[in-house]
Structures are given as structure tokens and as C-alpha cells.
Design a protein around this motif. Structure first.
Motif, PDB file in Angstrom:
ATOM      1  N   THR A  89       0.833  -1.208   0.000  1.00  0.00           N
ATOM      2  CA  THR A  89       0.000   0.000   0.000  1.00  0.00           C
ATOM      3  C   THR A  89       0.869   1.261   0.000  1.00  0.00           C
ATOM      4  OG1 THR A  89      -1.777  -1.153   1.157  1.00  0.00           O
ATOM      5  CG2 THR A  89      -1.789   1.247   1.273  1.00  0.00           C
ATOM      6  N   TRP A  90       1.934   1.268   0.790  1.00  0.00           N
ATOM      7  CA  TRP A  90       2.811   2.437   0.852  1.00  0.00           C
ATOM      8  C   TRP A  90       3.453   2.704  -0.507  1.00  0.00           C
ATOM      9  CZ3 TRP A  90       8.018   3.493   0.090  1.00  0.00           C
ATOM     10  CH2 TRP A  90       8.442   4.752   0.527  1.00  0.00           C
ATOM     11  N   PHE A  91       4.010   1.663  -1.131  1.00  0.00           N
ATOM     12  CA  PHE A  91       4.638   1.843  -2.444  1.00  0.00           C
ATOM     13  C   PHE A  91       3.626   2.350  -3.473  1.00  0.00           C
ATOM     14  CE2 PHE A  91       7.936  -1.254  -0.911  1.00  0.00           C
ATOM     15  CZ  PHE A  91       9.045  -0.445  -1.129  1.00  0.00           C
ATOM     16  N   ARG A  92       2.408   1.831  -3.388  1.00  0.00           N
ATOM     17  CA  ARG A  92       1.382   2.239  -4.344  1.00  0.00           C
ATOM     18  C   ARG A  92       1.023   3.715  -4.164  1.00  0.00           C
ATOM     19  NH1 ARG A  92      -2.235  -1.589  -3.294  1.00  0.00           N
ATOM     20  NH2 ARG A  92      -1.427  -3.042  -4.834  1.00  0.00           N
ATOM     21  N   THR A  93       0.845   4.141  -2.907  1.00  0.00           N
ATOM     22  CA  THR A  93       0.456   5.534  -2.668  1.00  0.00           C
ATOM     23  C   THR A  93       1.590   6.504  -2.995  1.00  0.00           C
ATOM     24  OG1 THR A  93       1.096   5.351  -0.332  1.00  0.00           O
ATOM     25  CG2 THR A  93      -1.228   4.939  -0.882  1.00  0.00           C
ATOM     26  N   GLN A  94       2.841   6.028  -2.958  1.00  0.00           N
ATOM     27  CA  GLN A  94       3.992   6.875  -3.279  1.00  0.00           C
ATOM     28  C   GLN A  94       4.297   6.911  -4.779  1.00  0.00           C
ATOM     29  OE1 GLN A  94       5.599   8.815  -0.944  1.00  0.00           O
ATOM     30  NE2 GLN A  94       3.938   8.088   0.385  1.00  0.00           N
ATOM     31  N   GLY A  95       3.536   6.144  -5.569  1.00  0.00           N
ATOM     32  CA  GLY A  95       3.698   6.192  -7.018  1.00  0.00           C
ATOM     33  C   GLY A  95       4.843   5.373  -7.575  1.00  0.00           C
ATOM     34  N   PHE A  96       5.276   4.330  -6.871  1.00  0.00           N
ATOM     35  CA  PHE A  96       6.361   3.470  -7.355  1.00  0.00           C
ATOM     36  C   PHE A  96       5.874   2.589  -8.517  1.00  0.00           C
ATOM     37  CE2 PHE A  96       8.347   4.816  -3.557  1.00  0.00           C
ATOM     38  CZ  PHE A  96       9.691   4.452  -3.597  1.00  0.00           C
ATOM     39  N   GLU A  97       6.807   2.172  -9.339  1.00  0.00           N
ATOM     40  CA  GLU A  97       6.502   1.186 -10.376  1.00  0.00           C
ATOM     41  C   GLU A  97       6.471  -0.196  -9.709  1.00  0.00           C
ATOM     42  OE1 GLU A  97       7.949  -0.010 -14.870  1.00  0.00           O
ATOM     43  OE2 GLU A  97       8.197   2.012 -14.076  1.00  0.00           O
ATOM     44  N   ILE A  98       5.324  -0.860  -9.812  1.00  0.00           N
ATOM     45  CA  ILE A  98       5.096  -2.113  -9.092  1.00  0.00           C
ATOM     46  C   ILE A  98       4.718  -3.190 -10.109  1.00  0.00           C
ATOM     47  CG2 ILE A  98       3.723  -3.270  -7.328  1.00  0.00           C
ATOM     48  CD1 ILE A  98       3.199  -0.492  -6.105  1.00  0.00           C
ATOM     49  N   HIS A  99       5.406  -4.322 -10.048  1.00  0.00           N
ATOM     50  CA  HIS A  99       5.134  -5.410 -10.983  1.00  0.00           C
ATOM     51  C   HIS A  99       4.930  -6.727 -10.244  1.00  0.00           C
ATOM     52  CE1 HIS A  99       5.718  -3.128 -14.557  1.00  0.00           C
ATOM     53  NE2 HIS A  99       7.030  -2.978 -14.432  1.00  0.00           N
ATOM     54  N   LYS A 100       4.116  -7.597 -10.837  1.00  0.00           N
ATOM     55  CA  LYS A 100       4.069  -8.986 -10.406  1.00  0.00           C
ATOM     56  C   LYS A 100       5.339  -9.694 -10.887  1.00  0.00           C
ATOM     57  CE  LYS A 100      -0.968  -9.511 -10.687  1.00  0.00           C
ATOM     58  NZ  LYS A 100      -2.073 -10.247 -11.339  1.00  0.00           N
ATOM     59  N   ARG A 101       5.627 -10.815 -10.234  1.00  0.00           N
ATOM     60  CA  ARG A 101       6.806 -11.598 -10.613  1.00  0.00           C
ATOM     61  C   ARG A 101       6.779 -11.938 -12.103  1.00  0.00           C
ATOM     62  NH1 ARG A 101       6.570 -17.084 -11.166  1.00  0.00           N
ATOM     63  NH2 ARG A 101       8.563 -18.125 -11.480  1.00  0.00           N
ATOM     64  N   ALA A 102       5.620 -12.359 -12.612  1.00  0.00           N
ATOM     65  CA  ALA A 102       5.544 -12.782 -14.011  1.00  0.00           C
ATOM     66  C   ALA A 102       5.811 -11.625 -14.967  1.00  0.00           C
ATOM     67  CB  ALA A 102       4.180 -13.399 -14.297  1.00  0.00           C
ATOM     68  N   GLN A 103       5.405 -10.408 -14.590  1.00  0.00           N
ATOM     69  CA  GLN A 103       5.691  -9.245 -15.435  1.00  0.00           C
ATOM     70  C   GLN A 103       7.198  -9.024 -15.551  1.00  0.00           C
ATOM     71  OE1 GLN A 103       2.700  -6.812 -13.043  1.00  0.00           O
ATOM     72  NE2 GLN A 103       2.746  -5.674 -14.956  1.00  0.00           N
ATOM     73  N   VAL A 104       7.904  -9.204 -14.430  1.00  0.00           N
ATOM     74  CA  VAL A 104       9.354  -9.012 -14.439  1.00  0.00           C
ATOM     75  C   VAL A 104      10.022 -10.095 -15.282  1.00  0.00           C
ATOM     76  CG1 VAL A 104      11.427  -8.795 -13.014  1.00  0.00           C
ATOM     77  CG2 VAL A 104       9.254  -7.889 -12.191  1.00  0.00           C
ATOM     78  N   LEU A 105       9.549 -11.333 -15.147  1.00  0.00           N
ATOM     79  CA  LEU A 105      10.076 -12.403 -15.995  1.00  0.00           C
ATOM     80  C   LEU A 105       9.859 -12.064 -17.467  1.00  0.00           C
ATOM     81  CD1 LEU A 105       9.115 -15.784 -14.296  1.00  0.00           C
ATOM     82  CD2 LEU A 105      11.407 -14.872 -14.683  1.00  0.00           C
ATOM     83  N   GLY A 106       8.691 -11.497 -17.777  1.00  0.00           N
ATOM     84  CA  GLY A 106       8.413 -11.086 -19.144  1.00  0.00           C
ATOM     85  C   GLY A 106       9.405 -10.047 -19.635  1.00  0.00           C
ATOM     86  N   LEU A 107       9.736  -9.074 -18.756  1.00  0.00           N
ATOM     87  CA  LEU A 107      10.719  -8.050 -19.115  1.00  0.00           C
ATOM     88  C   LEU A 107      12.090  -8.661 -19.376  1.00  0.00           C
ATOM     89  CD1 LEU A 107       9.943  -5.205 -16.525  1.00  0.00           C
ATOM     90  CD2 LEU A 107       9.646  -5.071 -19.011  1.00  0.00           C
ATOM     91  N   ILE A 108      12.496  -9.565 -18.494  1.00  0.00           N
ATOM     92  CA  ILE A 108      13.832 -10.152 -18.580  1.00  0.00           C
ATOM     93  C   ILE A 108      13.962 -11.029 -19.822  1.00  0.00           C
ATOM     94  CG2 ILE A 108      15.418 -11.795 -17.471  1.00  0.00           C
ATOM     95  CD1 ILE A 108      14.346 -10.767 -14.787  1.00  0.00           C
ATOM     96  N   THR A 109      12.901 -11.748 -20.136  1.00  0.00           N
ATOM     97  CA  THR A 109      13.005 -12.778 -21.170  1.00  0.00           C
ATOM     98  C   THR A 109      12.557 -12.312 -22.552  1.00  0.00           C
ATOM     99  OG1 THR A 109      10.802 -13.598 -20.627  1.00  0.00           O
ATOM    100  CG2 THR A 109      12.658 -14.606 -19.481  1.00  0.00           C
TER     101      THR A 109
END
Length: 460
Positions: A89-109
Motif C-alpha cells: 500500500t505504501w509503495f502504491r500511494t507513493q507512485g512506485f513502479e510495481i510489478h508482479k513476478r511474471a511481469q518481471v520475468l516477461g521483461l527479462i526474457t
């Protein structure tokens, strides 16, 4: 955010088996890594020793300073974490870029050739087997695995030169829709995660959509006889496989004296006398799928044969803690009725005529509610069953749902017992079991070593 701009990565749910591979990946890239997990475990302690800063209290004040800069911090969370989690919740309210694990795997691969293994069951073993076949060959690979490889003692393999990345493609929460596979195996589509999907039709449709993501020029290798109707793009080759038939299959299977030897048959080759390093019968079709992926991506016949024999398995997948020719104690992660049936049948094939006792810790209230009769039918393939309380994982209790739903529907003539998990070691001091299988995706495996020592001492 581009990967090269990331300086710090914060993980919410760092100790999960899939998340921990990403933790290790970013540590290997020289990033600052920190995070939260609900409880300490052997895996989180390993990650801390490797350089990750992990805490176990849900408190945004514990987020380190270098992870509070949103322009250079990537936040990764597991879907098992509730959306109300204080740090998320804190990261979301501060406007951070937030990803699920699978999204990050998608970026890497996305810039590599992803060799993905999807399916209700068998995907961890098949992907780890595939990774081993490529890693020990001239091809090589990077791999994000859903279990700890016994060959390498980790769930992450790295290669600077290979274009291939092996990934376990998880259907939970539709996570595998973030991937762009070059090639994929689909091992099984038995209904699961109905708390997410609602109906089996929606579950199958999710797999169908996943097959549309395979890139042109690549391939889909799907288990023969599945209800899945693939929908691949033009230019994607489609193959079938199974133990006994399909474009890829096994012939001349020989089982005995603790060994399984087979001939691997592909459309354009045959590899004779392949010996399975982990000789359980379910690994015949897992091996066929892994060999198919390896073969289609340039691993030679000799490398495949050598790799299958040297494959040592995955922690908690037919993980023998102690064995003799007539007795054994092993752990298996099986937590779906179809997996449990396969596990018991495979062990009975190895230990014909021996008494098989299963200790089963159900995983999730919703899965127990949805499949209690199927669980009872599968467990009734054993000679005796000990049922523990449900491992809740991400869920709150559901009224009326307990292990008794399974217990009351076990075969009437079977030996059965309900108990708390803490009572299992004492209870087994008096068992006459020849073979004991600790089943489930929870934490029942923590007793495995002590129980194995009990059995070994008694056998002497």
C-alpha cells in the motif's frame, strides 16, 4: 522503467520459490535487493547470506533508504500477498513502479528465447529437467525454476552467452499471460485454482490464450489427449507428446532393479537406451517433454542421453530422504488429486508388494472444498493415510472446510488417521509402513529428515 535504470529492487513475498529466483537474479546483476516475507525459512536465510536484506514484519518503516527512491527502485510482489499489505500500500500511494513476478520475468526474457513449461502439474520437474539438459550441453541457458535443482543447489541458472531462458510458466492468477514464449510445453490442464478462475471452462480458456503468445517460428508441445484447444499464431509448429504416443514419445521401456531405461522417439531421430537419473515412472513423460524441447533447440542426441542420466531431480519432487531396495521415505510436492494419484502409482511401481503409507497435508481451503472427493479417491490408492490440518497459505479459513471432508470419503477398508502435523513424527514411531510418502505443498516436509532417521534406525 528499463532494467538498466534499476538500482534497487524490493520484493514483497521474497521467500517464495519463484520470487527467490528473481532475488538471486538481481543480486547477480549487482543491484541492491531487499524485501519482506511473512516467515523466516531456510530459503530466506540463504538469500540473506547471499546479500538480500529481508525482514519478517509488515512495516513500511523497515523499507531501507535505497529502496525509497521511486525513480530507481522496482517493486516486485507475489499475487499471494493481499492487496491490503501495508508495504504494498505504501509503495502504491507513493507512485512506485510495481510489478508482479511474471511481469518481471516477461521483461527479462523478452529479448531471449523463452522455453516455457506450463501445466497443472509436472511443470517444475519438466522445466528443471529441460534446464539441466541445456545447461550441461553446448547450448547452455539461463533458467528461472520453480524448485531447487538437486544438480545445482539453486533455482536460478545464469548464462552470459546462451540465447535461451527456461521458465516455469505459472497459471495462478493468469501470471503466464505476461510471457512471450519461443517454445512451450503444456503438461496438463486438469482443473485447479478455481478460486481464481471460477469455472473449468475459464481455466481452459486461460491456457488457450497462453498458446496465442508463442512467437512465430517457435513451437508448442502439448500433452496428447488434453481438453485444451490451442490457438497458436501462424508460423508456430504444434507437436504432441506422451509416454506412449504422439510426435514425441517413449518406446522399449524397461523398469526394474531401481532403474528405468527407454528409447526416446522424435519425428526425426531415435535415442536408444536413455536411463532416467530419477527413476520414477511419471518422469518418463516428463522426460519425453524435456527431451523434445532440448532436441528442437539444438541439444545433440549424445548430450540428451548424458543429461537425462545425470539429472538428479528437484527438492520435494520424488525427493528420497532414505531408501533401501524394499523401504523408503520420500517427499513429494503433489497437492492436486491428479498429482497425488501419479505419485502413489509411481512409488507402487517401484516398490511392488510393499505397504505404502501417505502423510498428506492439504494445501488451501478452497482447493480442499473444490476437490475433496477427488483427493479421497487419489489417496485411497495408498494402503494407509495420515491426514493433517489444512495448510492455509494465502487463505483465511472457510466455514465447514477441513481435512475431515477428505477423511470421511477415503476407501472404507483403508487405514486412516487425522492428526495435527506436529503429531506426525511420534505417530510414525509405531508404523509398520515399508514406504512413507510425505505429500503436499505446505510445510510437512520439515519433518522428513527426522522421520527418515527413525526409519533407518528401525531397519537396522
Amino acid at each position: 522503467m528499463k532494467l538498466e535504470d534499476i538500482q534497487s529492487v524490493y520484493f514483497i513475498g521474497a521467500g517464495g520459490i519463484g520470487m527467490s529466483a528473481l532475488v538471486r537474479y538481481f543480486l547477480s546483476q549487482g543491484k541492491q535487493v531487499a524485501g519482506y516475507d511473512h516467515t523466516a525459512s531456510e530459503l530466506t536465510e540463504r538469500l540473506i547470506r547471499e546479500g538480500a536484506r529481508i525482514h519478517y514484519e509488515e512495516d513500511e518503516a523497515l523499507i531501507p533508504a535505497d529502496c525509497r527512491r521511486k525513480e530507481s527502485t522496482l517493486v516486485v510482489y507475489t499475487p499471494a500477498v493481499p492487496q491490503t499489505h501495508a508495504e504494498l500500500t505504501w509503495f502504491r500511494t507513493q507512485g512506485f513502479e510495481i510489478h508482479k513476478r511474471a511481469q518481471v520475468l516477461g521483461l527479462i526474457t523478452r529479448s531471449s528465447k523463452g522455453l516455457c513449461v506450463a501445466g497443472t502439474h509436472g511443470k517444475t520437474t519438466t522445466s528443471t529437467m529441460t534446464a539441466h539438459l541445456l545447461h550441461q550441453s553446448h547450448i547452455g541457458c539461463t533458467a528461472f525454476l520453480g524448485g531447487i535443482s538437486q544438480n545445482y543447489g539453486t533455482n536460478l541458472l545464469l548464462s552470459k552467452d546462451s540465447p535461451y531462458t527456461v521458465i516455469e510458466a505459472d497459471e495462478f492468477d493468469r501470471s503466464f499471460h505476461w510471457l512471450s514464449p519461443w517454445m512451450s510445453v503444456v503438461t496438463a490442464t486438469d482443473p485447479d485454482h478455481l478460486d481464481i478462475y471460477g469455472t473449468y471452462e475459464a481455466y481452459l480458456d486461460s491456457f488457450r490464450h497462453y498458446t496465442t503468445l508463442i512467437r512465430p517460428g517457435g513451437a508448442l508441445i502439448v500433452h496428447q489427449g488434453l481438453a485444451l484447444q490451442p490457438d497458436v499464431q501462424p508460423g508456430v509448429r504444434t507437436y504432441t507428446y506422451s509416454r506412449d504416443e504422439g510426435d514425441f514419445h517413449a518406446e522399449n521401456i524397461r523398469i526394474g532393479r531401481g532403474d528405468i531405461v527407454l528409447d526416446f522417439v522424435a519425428p526425426d531421430t531415435r535415442i536408444s537406451d536413455v536411463r532416467l537419473g530419477v527413476p520414477v515412472s511419471i518422469n518418463i513423460e516428463n522426460g519425453v517433454a524435456a527431451m523434445a524441447l532440448a532436441h528442437l533447440n539444438g541439444v545433440t542426441d549424445d548430450e540428451i542421453k548424458r543429461g537425462m542420466e545425470s539429472y538428479q531431480g528437484v527438492e520435494r519432487r520424488f525427493d528420497f530422504k532414505w531408501k533401501t531396495p524394499t523401504q523408503a521415505v520420500l517427499c513429494d510436492y503433489a497437492h492436486h488429486p491428479a498429482e497425488i494419484a501419479q505419485s502413489i502409482r509411481s512409488v507402487r511401481e517401484l516398490y511392488q508388494g510393499q505397504k505404502i503409507t501417505v502423510v498428506f497435508q492439504p494445501h488451501l481451503y478452497s482447493r480442499t472444498r473444490d476437490f475433496y472427493q477427488a483427493f479421497a479417491d487419489s489417496l485411497s490408492l495408498a494402503d494407509a493415510v495420515i491426514l493433517t490440518d489444512i495448510y492455509p497459505a494465502r487463505e483465511q479459513p472457510i466455514p465447514g472446510v477441513s481435512s475431515r471432508l477428505i477423511y470421511d470419503r477415503l476407501r472404507p477398508d483403508i487405514e486412516k488417521r487425522l492428526c495435527r502435523k506436529e503429531e506426525v513424527p511420534e505417530l510414525l514411531k509405531h508404523t509398520d509402513a515399508d514406504v512413507l510418502i510425505l505429500l503436499g505443498a505446505g510445510d510437512i516436509d520439515r519433518y522428513a529428515e527426522d522421520i527418515a532417521r527413525q526409519f533407518a534406525a528401525r531397519s537396522k
